[in-house]
Motif scaffolding. Structure first.
Motif, short mmCIF file in Angstrom:
data_model
loop_
_atom_site.label_atom_id
_atom_site.label_comp_id
_atom_site.label_asym_id
_atom_site.label_seq_id
_atom_site.Cartn_x
_atom_site.Cartn_y
_atom_site.Cartn_z
N TRP A 42 -29.11 1.05 -34.11
CA TRP A 42 -29.20 0.47 -35.44
C TRP A 42 -29.61 -1.00 -35.30
CZ3 TRP A 42 -25.38 -1.81 -39.29
CH2 TRP A 42 -25.91 -1.79 -40.58
N ASN A 43 -28.76 -1.95 -35.75
CA ASN A 43 -29.10 -3.37 -35.68
C ASN A 43 -28.33 -4.11 -34.60
OD1 ASN A 43 -30.99 -3.50 -37.94
ND2 ASN A 43 -29.22 -3.02 -39.21
N PHE A 44 -27.72 -3.35 -33.71
CA PHE A 44 -26.90 -3.94 -32.66
C PHE A 44 -27.54 -3.75 -31.29
CE2 PHE A 44 -23.52 -2.17 -35.65
CZ PHE A 44 -23.34 -3.36 -36.34
N ILE A 45 -27.38 -4.75 -30.44
CA ILE A 45 -27.65 -4.59 -29.02
C ILE A 45 -26.35 -4.84 -28.28
CG2 ILE A 45 -28.76 -5.60 -27.00
CD1 ILE A 45 -31.27 -5.94 -28.55
N GLY A 46 -25.97 -3.88 -27.45
CA GLY A 46 -24.77 -3.99 -26.63
C GLY A 46 -25.05 -3.46 -25.25
N ARG A 47 -23.99 -3.24 -24.50
CA ARG A 47 -24.12 -2.73 -23.14
C ARG A 47 -23.46 -1.37 -22.95
NH1 ARG A 47 -26.86 -6.76 -23.73
NH2 ARG A 47 -27.53 -8.18 -22.08
N GLU A 93 -32.04 -6.41 -17.19
CA GLU A 93 -30.73 -5.87 -17.54
C GLU A 93 -30.87 -4.60 -18.37
OE1 GLU A 93 -28.28 -8.84 -19.39
OE2 GLU A 93 -29.08 -10.43 -18.11
N GLU A 94 -29.98 -3.66 -18.13
CA GLU A 94 -29.94 -2.45 -18.94
C GLU A 94 -29.11 -2.74 -20.18
OE1 GLU A 94 -28.07 1.20 -17.28
OE2 GLU A 94 -30.18 1.82 -17.09
N LEU A 95 -29.56 -2.22 -21.32
CA LEU A 95 -28.82 -2.45 -22.55
C LEU A 95 -29.03 -1.27 -23.49
CD1 LEU A 95 -31.25 -3.40 -24.72
CD2 LEU A 95 -31.08 -5.49 -23.38
N PRO A 103 -30.16 -12.03 -22.84
CA PRO A 103 -29.53 -11.66 -21.57
C PRO A 103 -28.02 -11.77 -21.67
CG PRO A 103 -30.44 -13.86 -21.44
CD PRO A 103 -30.88 -13.30 -22.77
N ASN A 104 -27.34 -11.15 -20.73
CA ASN A 104 -25.89 -11.09 -20.78
C ASN A 104 -25.26 -12.47 -20.89
OD1 ASN A 104 -23.47 -9.32 -20.60
ND2 ASN A 104 -23.08 -10.53 -18.76
N ALA A 105 -25.83 -13.45 -20.21
CA ALA A 105 -25.24 -14.80 -20.21
C ALA A 105 -25.32 -15.47 -21.57
CB ALA A 105 -25.95 -15.66 -19.16
N ALA A 106 -26.20 -14.99 -22.46
CA ALA A 106 -26.40 -15.65 -23.75
C ALA A 106 -26.03 -14.78 -24.94
CB ALA A 106 -27.85 -16.08 -23.89
N CYS A 130 -32.74 0.03 -22.68
CA CYS A 130 -33.98 -0.72 -22.54
C CYS A 130 -34.11 -1.30 -21.15
CB CYS A 130 -34.01 -1.86 -23.57
SG CYS A 130 -33.92 -1.25 -25.27
N ALA A 131 -35.24 -1.03 -20.53
CA ALA A 131 -35.56 -1.61 -19.23
C ALA A 131 -37.06 -1.62 -19.06
CB ALA A 131 -34.90 -0.82 -18.09
#
Length: 324
Positions: free
Chosen positions: A270-275, A264-266, A143-146, A13-14
Motif C-alpha cells: 500500500w503506502n508503507f515501506i517496511g522490512r 537492502e531488501e524491503l 535506507p535503513n539508517a534513515a 524490492c532489490a
C-alpha cells in the motif's frame, strides 16, 4: 500521492542489473476518492521493483481539470520513503502533517520525506489558469539508517540547461554539469529532458548507476529501443552514456531517473515501506487507529477526511528474490 489499489500486493524490492535495454510497460490504476483519475504505473513490477532507490512511478495526464476535477487524494499515510512530485502542466495543492502547505507547479520539485511516518493530501487547483494536469509522482525508498528520520520537505526550481538539440531540468543529483542542491539519502539522479524534433542526444552518466527513462510525450528511443507513452526503459549499471533520440517530427519529453543499486531488501505494501510483515501490520493498525505516528493534515476540504487502508492479504508478506 497514494497507492489506491484495493488489492495491494507486497513487493520485496532489490536491484537486478541487466546488460540490455528492458522496457517496462505501465498498467492503468485509478487514483483518487469519489472522482478518480487514471494513472499509468510502471514501478513497482514483479519483474523489476527498483531503479536505484526509485521504487514507485505513476505517470498521469493529460487530464482536463475543469471537466473531471483532476486530482483529489485525501489524507493518507507513508513510512520509510520520500515522495517526489513533478508536474509538466497544471497545479496541485499539497498539505501534510509536518505543517507544510505548498503548491506544486511545473518544473519545480516538491520532495516530502515521510521518515517514521507522515500523512498528506493532494488536490488539483486553478482550473482556469492551469486547466490541464500532467505529471509524475515518484517514491524513493529510504535506507535503513534513515527510514525513521523526522518529517521533512524540500522545494527546488532548477534552471534549464541547454544541450545539443535538447534542454534539461536537473532536480536531483548531477547531469550535464548541473548539480541539484537537494540532499538525498542514497546517490540519485532525477531530470526532465526535452528533445527537439529528430534530435539525438548522448548524455554522460555515472556508470555505477542503473537508469530508467520514462517517455512522457513524443516518439523516443533509449539505446535504439523505442519507448511509447508512459513506458519505462531500463539500462543497467556498467555504461557511461545514455543514448536518447527523438524519432518524431514533434518535440519529445522524457524523465531520466537513476541511482546506485539499492542494497537492502524491503517490503512495499500500500503506502508503507517496511522490512517485515509484522512491521507493515503495525503501520496499518496505527493508521486505522489514528495514531499520532502519522499526525494530522489541516485544511483539506474533501469529503473523505482520511483514506482507509485496504485489508491485509490473507498470507504473510515476505520478501521475494529479485529477478535477473
Amino acid at each position: 500521492m497514494s497507492n489506491l489499489e484495493a488489492t495491494s500486493s507486497e513487493f520485496a524490492c532489490a536491484a537486478t542489473p541487466e546488460d540490455h535495454i528492458e522496457v517496462l510497460y505501465p498498467r492503468e490504476v485509478p487514483l483518487g476518492g469519489a472522482r478518480a483519475i487514471s494513472v499509468r504505473r510502471t514501478l513497482p513490477q514483479r519483474e523489476r521493483s527498483l531503479i536505484g532507490a526509485w521504487c514507485f512511478i505513476d505517470h498521469y495526464g493529460p487530464h482536463d481539470v475543469g471537466a473531471d476535477g483532476g486530482m483529489d487524494v485525501p489524507p493518507h499515510p507513508h513510512t520509510g520513503l520520500q515522495t517526489a512530485s513533478w508536474l509538466f502542466s497544471g497545479r496541485v495543492e499539497h498539505r501534510d502533517s509536518g505543517g507544510v502547505h505548498a503548491v506544486v507547479r511545473p518544473g519545480e520539485l516538491n520532495l516530502m520525506t515521510a521518515g517514521a511516518g507522515i500523512c498528506h493530501s493532494e488536490v488539483s487547483i486553478d482550473p482556469q489558469s492551469a486547466p490541464v494536469l500532467r505529471g509524475v509522482q515518484l517514491w524513493v525508498a529510504l535506507p535503513n539508517a534513515a527510514r525513521r528520520s523526522a518529517r521533512d520537505f524540500n522545494h527546488f526550481a532548477p534552471e534549464p540547461v541547454s544541450l545539443p538539440g535538447a534542454s534539461a531540468l536537473v532536480f536531483l543529483g548531477e547531469l550535464a554539469g548541473c548539480h541539484s542542491p537537494v540532499p538525498s539519502f542514497t546517490p540519485l539522479l532525477g531530470a526532465q529532458v526535452d528533445l527537439d524534433p529528430r534530435a539525438e542526444l548522448v548524455l554522460d552518466i555515472n556508470p555505477a548507476f542503473e537508469h530508467g527513462v520514462l517517455c512522457d510525450q513524443g516518439a523516443v528511443s533509449l539505446g535504439g529501443t523505442a519507448l511509447g507513452l508512459g513506458e519505462l526503459g531500463y539500462q543497467g549499471p556498467g555504461r557511461a552514456a545514455l543514448a536518447l533520440r527523438n524519432t518524431g517530427d514533434s518535440p519529445a519529453r522524457l524523465l531520466v531517473l537513476g541511482g546506485a543499486p539499492f542494497g537492502e531488501e524491503l517490503v512495499l505494501w500500500w503506502n508503507f515501506i517496511g522490512r517485515t510483515h509484522d512491521e507493515i501490520v503495525e503501520f496499518r493498525r496505527r493508521w486505522q487507529d489514528g495514531d499520532e505516528q502519522f499526525g494530522q493534515v489541516s485544511g483539506y476540504q474533501g469529503r473523505l477526511q482520511r483514506l482507509p487502508a485496504p485489508a491485509m492479504p490473507p498470507l504473510r508478506l515476505r520478501p521475494r528474490r529479485p529477478r535477473g
